[in-house]
Design a protein around this motif. Structure first.
Motif, PDB file in Angstrom:
ATOM      1  N   GLY A  66      21.282  17.792  39.799  1.00  0.00           N
ATOM      2  CA  GLY A  66      20.638  17.962  41.013  1.00  0.00           C
ATOM      3  C   GLY A  66      21.132  16.292  42.147  1.00  0.00           C
ATOM      4  O   GLY A  66      21.769  16.202  42.945  1.00  0.00           O
ATOM      5  N   GLU A  67      20.529  15.234  41.513  1.00  0.00           N
ATOM      6  CA  GLU A  67      21.076  14.065  41.854  1.00  0.00           C
ATOM      7  C   GLU A  67      22.670  13.902  42.289  1.00  0.00           C
ATOM      8  O   GLU A  67      22.955  13.461  43.832  1.00  0.00           O
ATOM      9  N   SER A  68      23.751  14.295  41.511  1.00  0.00           N
ATOM     10  CA  SER A  68      25.125  13.846  41.891  1.00  0.00           C
ATOM     11  C   SER A  68      25.543  15.454  42.931  1.00  0.00           C
ATOM     12  O   SER A  68      26.391  15.488  43.948  1.00  0.00           O
ATOM     13  N   LEU A  69      25.059  16.235  43.023  1.00  0.00           N
ATOM     14  CA  LEU A  69      25.457  17.325  43.862  1.00  0.00           C
ATOM     15  C   LEU A  69      24.386  17.062  45.174  1.00  0.00           C
ATOM     16  O   LEU A  69      24.695  17.266  46.537  1.00  0.00           O
ATOM     17  N   ALA A  70      23.394  16.673  45.753  1.00  0.00           N
ATOM     18  CA  ALA A  70      22.815  15.907  47.092  1.00  0.00           C
ATOM     19  C   ALA A  70      23.321  14.381  47.047  1.00  0.00           C
ATOM     20  O   ALA A  70      23.368  15.030  48.221  1.00  0.00           O
TER      21      ALA A  70
END
Length: 292
Positions: A66-70
């Motif tokens: 999620g952090e990477s996509l965000a």
């Protein structure tokens, strides 16, 4: 590789959670409920098949995925925001329109109120320019004059060279004119285009000698020519498009139905920077309407 994009509204929510550090803070920033935030994040999970949230007690955090996509989403939205700001600022810049003095004074200036009424969002700056004295910085649109009618590359003719003999009413009272021959016997006003009166005499089928030197008043520039005619100093061959106002309100009187096309013309060019502004297209369309 997927061709379709994930739900963009949900991606906006994902960015907000990443930026503000929690679902609660993101919900407050977006003015929605926390359950609405969770619903949007689950939409992305269903679309991607990847877990984006992890629950720790009563708190929910983004997973590493999620952090990477965000972060990627944030960079994309930042690029979009930057480009929108750049385009918006460019469209807010004024459009600089430079024209030869007579065109600016007699043709453009009287029509500016109608332009501003129709396009209040466009700041139009009007300036004067001479063909042999380029402006710095270069105007977005420039209206220049070609005596020969030969145009530079990417130039567009805007005002033709059709000219008619005119004078002020008080000159006509002092020097009555009953036929074309009487025009050539009057005081002729001459600008730098020395062919005009001889060409007009031929068109009018007046087999008369050239007027004596004392009958001619030489004026450097079409604006002085028109001003001299308005002041009652003689008869001028003026381009119809540039004297429509004085003809309409009676300050000038057309003395003959005989007109000539000198081959000369006014034309406009658009600068490289001007071509980047959509507002320049609006100004050019207005010029074409005036010339129609």
């Amino acid at each position: 590789m997927r061709d379709r994009l994930p739900p963009l509204r949900a991606m906006r929510v994902l960015e907000a959670v990443w930026k503000h550090g929690s679902i609660a803070a993101a919900a407050e920033n977006l003015n929605v409920t926390q359950s609405a935030i969770g619903h949007q994040l689950r939409q992305i999970e269903e679309w991607s098949g990847v877990a984006l949230m992890i629950r720790e007690g009563r708190r929910i955090h983004l997973t590493d995925a999620g952090e990477s996509l965000a972060l990627v989403v944030h960079r994309g939205f930042s690029a979009i925001r930057h480009e929108v700001d750049r385009l918006t600022m460019r469209e807010r810049l004024p459009v600089t329109l430079a024209a030869m003095p007579l065109v600016a004074q007699s043709w453009l200036l009287p029509s500016l109120p109608q332009f501003h009424a129709a396009h209040p969002q466009i700041a139009l700056h009007l300036a004067t320019i001479q063909s042999d004295q380029p402006m710095t910085p270069e105007p977005d649109v420039a209206i220049l004059f070609s005596l020969s009618g030969d145009l530079p590359a990417e130039a567009t003719a805007i005002i033709g060279g059709r000219a008619v003999p005119v004078c002020a009413p008080d000159y006509l009272v002092r020097h009555p004119i009953r036929q074309d021959r009487d025009i050539l016997a009057g005081r002729l006003l001459q600008d730098e285009d020395s062919r005009m009166w001889s060409d007009w005499a031929i068109a009018a089928k007046c087999a008369v000698p050239a007027p004596p030197e004392q009958a001619l008043l030489y004026l450097a520039g079409s604006n002085l020519l028109t001003d001299a005619a308005l002041a009652g100093q003689g008869i001028a061959l003026c381009r119809e498009a540039l004297i429509s106002g004085p003809l309409a309100d009676g300050r000038l009187i057309a003395l003959s139905d005989t007109a000539i096309d000198t081959g000369a013309c006014y034309y406009y060019t658009i600068s490289t920077d001007g071509r980047k502004k959509s507002t320049v297209g609006v100004v050019v369309a207005w010029l074409q309407t005036l010339a129609a």
